[in-house]
Scaffold this active site. Structure first.
Site, PDB file in Angstrom:
ATOM      1  N   LYS A  14       0.858  -1.186   0.000  1.00 15.32           N
ATOM      2  CA  LYS A  14       0.000   0.000   0.000  1.00 15.32           C
ATOM      3  C   LYS A  14       0.897   1.239   0.000  1.00 15.32           C
ATOM      4  O   LYS A  14       1.774   1.380   0.861  1.00 15.32           O
ATOM      5  CB  LYS A  14      -0.893   0.012   1.239  1.00 15.32           C
ATOM      6  CG  LYS A  14      -1.698   1.300   1.430  1.00 15.32           C
ATOM      7  CD  LYS A  14      -2.299   1.370   2.822  1.00 15.32           C
ATOM      8  CE  LYS A  14      -1.274   1.459   3.921  1.00 15.32           C
ATOM      9  NZ  LYS A  14      -0.471   2.729   3.891  1.00 15.32           N
ATOM     10  N   VAL A 100       9.440  -4.914   6.653  1.00 15.26           N
ATOM     11  CA  VAL A 100       8.542  -4.789   7.798  1.00 15.26           C
ATOM     12  C   VAL A 100       8.726  -3.424   8.450  1.00 15.26           C
ATOM     13  O   VAL A 100       9.821  -2.864   8.436  1.00 15.26           O
ATOM     14  CB  VAL A 100       8.819  -5.930   8.803  1.00 15.26           C
ATOM     15  CG1 VAL A 100       7.964  -5.792  10.057  1.00 15.26           C
ATOM     16  CG2 VAL A 100       8.559  -7.279   8.127  1.00 15.26           C
ATOM     17  N   ALA A 102       7.600  -0.540   7.450  1.00 17.22           N
ATOM     18  CA  ALA A 102       8.164   0.209   6.326  1.00 17.22           C
ATOM     19  C   ALA A 102       7.245   1.279   5.764  1.00 17.22           C
ATOM     20  O   ALA A 102       7.592   1.937   4.785  1.00 17.22           O
ATOM     21  CB  ALA A 102       8.546  -0.763   5.213  1.00 17.22           C
ATOM     22  N   GLY A 103       6.036   1.450   6.306  1.00 19.00           N
ATOM     23  CA  GLY A 103       5.138   2.481   5.795  1.00 19.00           C
ATOM     24  C   GLY A 103       4.402   2.105   4.526  1.00 19.00           C
ATOM     25  O   GLY A 103       3.844   2.976   3.851  1.00 19.00           O
ATOM     26  N   GLY A 105       2.224  -0.774   4.551  1.00 16.87           N
ATOM     27  CA  GLY A 105       1.098  -1.620   4.921  1.00 16.87           C
ATOM     28  C   GLY A 105       1.261  -3.089   4.626  1.00 16.87           C
ATOM     29  O   GLY A 105       0.271  -3.773   4.349  1.00 16.87           O
ATOM     30  N   GLY A 106       2.478  -3.612   4.715  1.00 24.23           N
ATOM     31  CA  GLY A 106       2.690  -5.013   4.397  1.00 24.23           C
ATOM     32  C   GLY A 106       1.871  -5.948   5.270  1.00 24.23           C
ATOM     33  O   GLY A 106       1.150  -6.824   4.778  1.00 24.23           O
ATOM     34  N   ASP A 141      -5.031   0.206   8.872  1.00 22.98           N
ATOM     35  CA  ASP A 141      -4.828   0.147   7.422  1.00 22.98           C
ATOM     36  C   ASP A 141      -5.451  -1.081   6.768  1.00 22.98           C
ATOM     37  O   ASP A 141      -5.415  -1.200   5.545  1.00 22.98           O
ATOM     38  CB  ASP A 141      -3.329   0.160   7.093  1.00 22.98           C
ATOM     39  CG  ASP A 141      -2.730   1.560   7.152  1.00 22.98           C
ATOM     40  OD1 ASP A 141      -3.501   2.537   7.131  1.00 22.98           O
ATOM     41  OD2 ASP A 141      -1.497   1.664   7.224  1.00 22.98           O
TER      42      ASP A 141
END
Length: 293
Positions: A14, A100, A102-103, A105-106, A141
């Site tokens: 995302k 991970v 990371a901004g 949305g994983g 998210d």
């Protein structure tokens, strides 16, 4: 569906093309407006129906994601089971490729993919209200990742606009492999409950905009978490400088709370060349050329 039929789903990254923090509510949560798009890059989730829940992980970032009960896939399964008593569960396998914290949305996208798979296995619709309720309970998210298409996201993530048709957005994603905690970035923003920035409304985004029109609109937007993230992780500023200097870059910005940043290009060839140059100059970074939609 047979007992051992394997179901699978992509969990795309995302990307927050914009992220406006409108203010902090009296309850402490931050209100935002964000144009979200999804990348071709992502994780991959498979599911086999069984009498018990199980989660296994593989992939280059699996160690960082954790496989315990706090993984968002496990939390999503528990949340949906609470909404749907008698839910048929099973064994999930998550191939973790995205960095991970990371901004991008994983974990949220993984959880949303798991919810979609559970819906298919149990024969209820993709727009069943229980899915949205479980997504909200799992993480801010997760709702926007349930149907991974570009759209506006507001509130604390629960207000979702209609899907938006974007022009092809060729992008390069870069993460310097430095985790940035979202909570720490919000704290660094320093907004007290009831305070707002007062920077003005988010620019209007419409379906069917051409590339140049969308680019002009995006440049009127911003990521209000970028400065705070750069203070906490100065390498974010370095990544933005490298991307901004790439040949053909039209816009470079941080996604979410960082540390992943993106650059937009007019053509696939420009994005590919930039990704190769960045990866060659910084082999320690995670670099991915992709298409946003």
């Amino acid at each position: 569906m047979t007992e051992l039929e394997l179901l699978s789903a992509r969990a795309p990254a995302k990307i927050n093309l914009t992220l406006h923090i409108e203010g902090r509510r009296p309850d402490g949560y931050h209100e935002l407006q964000s144009l979200v798009a999804f990348a071709g890059a992502g994780d991959f989730v498979t599911f086999t129906p069984a009498d018990y829940f199980d989660l296994t992980l593989s992939g280059p970032t699996a160690v960082d994601a954790g496989d315990g009960g706090d993984n968002l896939v496990a939390r999503a399964e528990r949340a949906l089971r609470a909404e749907k008593p008698g839910l048929r569960t099973g064994a999930f396998h998550l191939v973790k490729r995205l960095p991970v914290a990371a901004g991008i949305g994983g974990g949220s996208s993984d959880a949303a993919a798991a919810l979609r798979l559970l819906a298919r296995a149990n024969g209820f619709a993709a727009d069943d209200p229980a899915l949205y309720a479980a997504a909200r309970l799992t993480g801010a998210d997760v709702p926007v990742c349930l149907a991974p298409r570009a759209r506006m996201m507001g509130g604390v993530g629960e207000k979702l606009g209609a899907a938006i048709a974007l022009p092809p957005l060729f992008a390069v994603l870069v993460n310097p492999r430095v985790p940035v905690e979202t909570k720490a970035v919000f704290h660094k923003l320093g907004l007290k409950p009831g305070e707002s920035y007062g920077y003005g409304p988010h620019p209007a985004i419409a379906s069917g905009m051409d590339f140049e029109g969308l680019l002009r609109t995006l440049k009127k937007g911003r990521n209000d978490m970028e400065d705070a993230a750069c203070v906490l992780a100065p390498v974010v500023g370095h990544v933005l400088a490298v991307l901004s200097g790439a040949r053909g870059c039209r816009l470079a910005r941080m996604s979410g709370s960082g540390a992943t940043c993106f650059a937009l290009f007019e053509t696939c060839r420009q994005a590919g060349a930039a990704a190769r140059a960045v990866a060659q100059g910084h082999p320690e970074w995670w670099v991915k050329a992709t298409l946003l939609r």
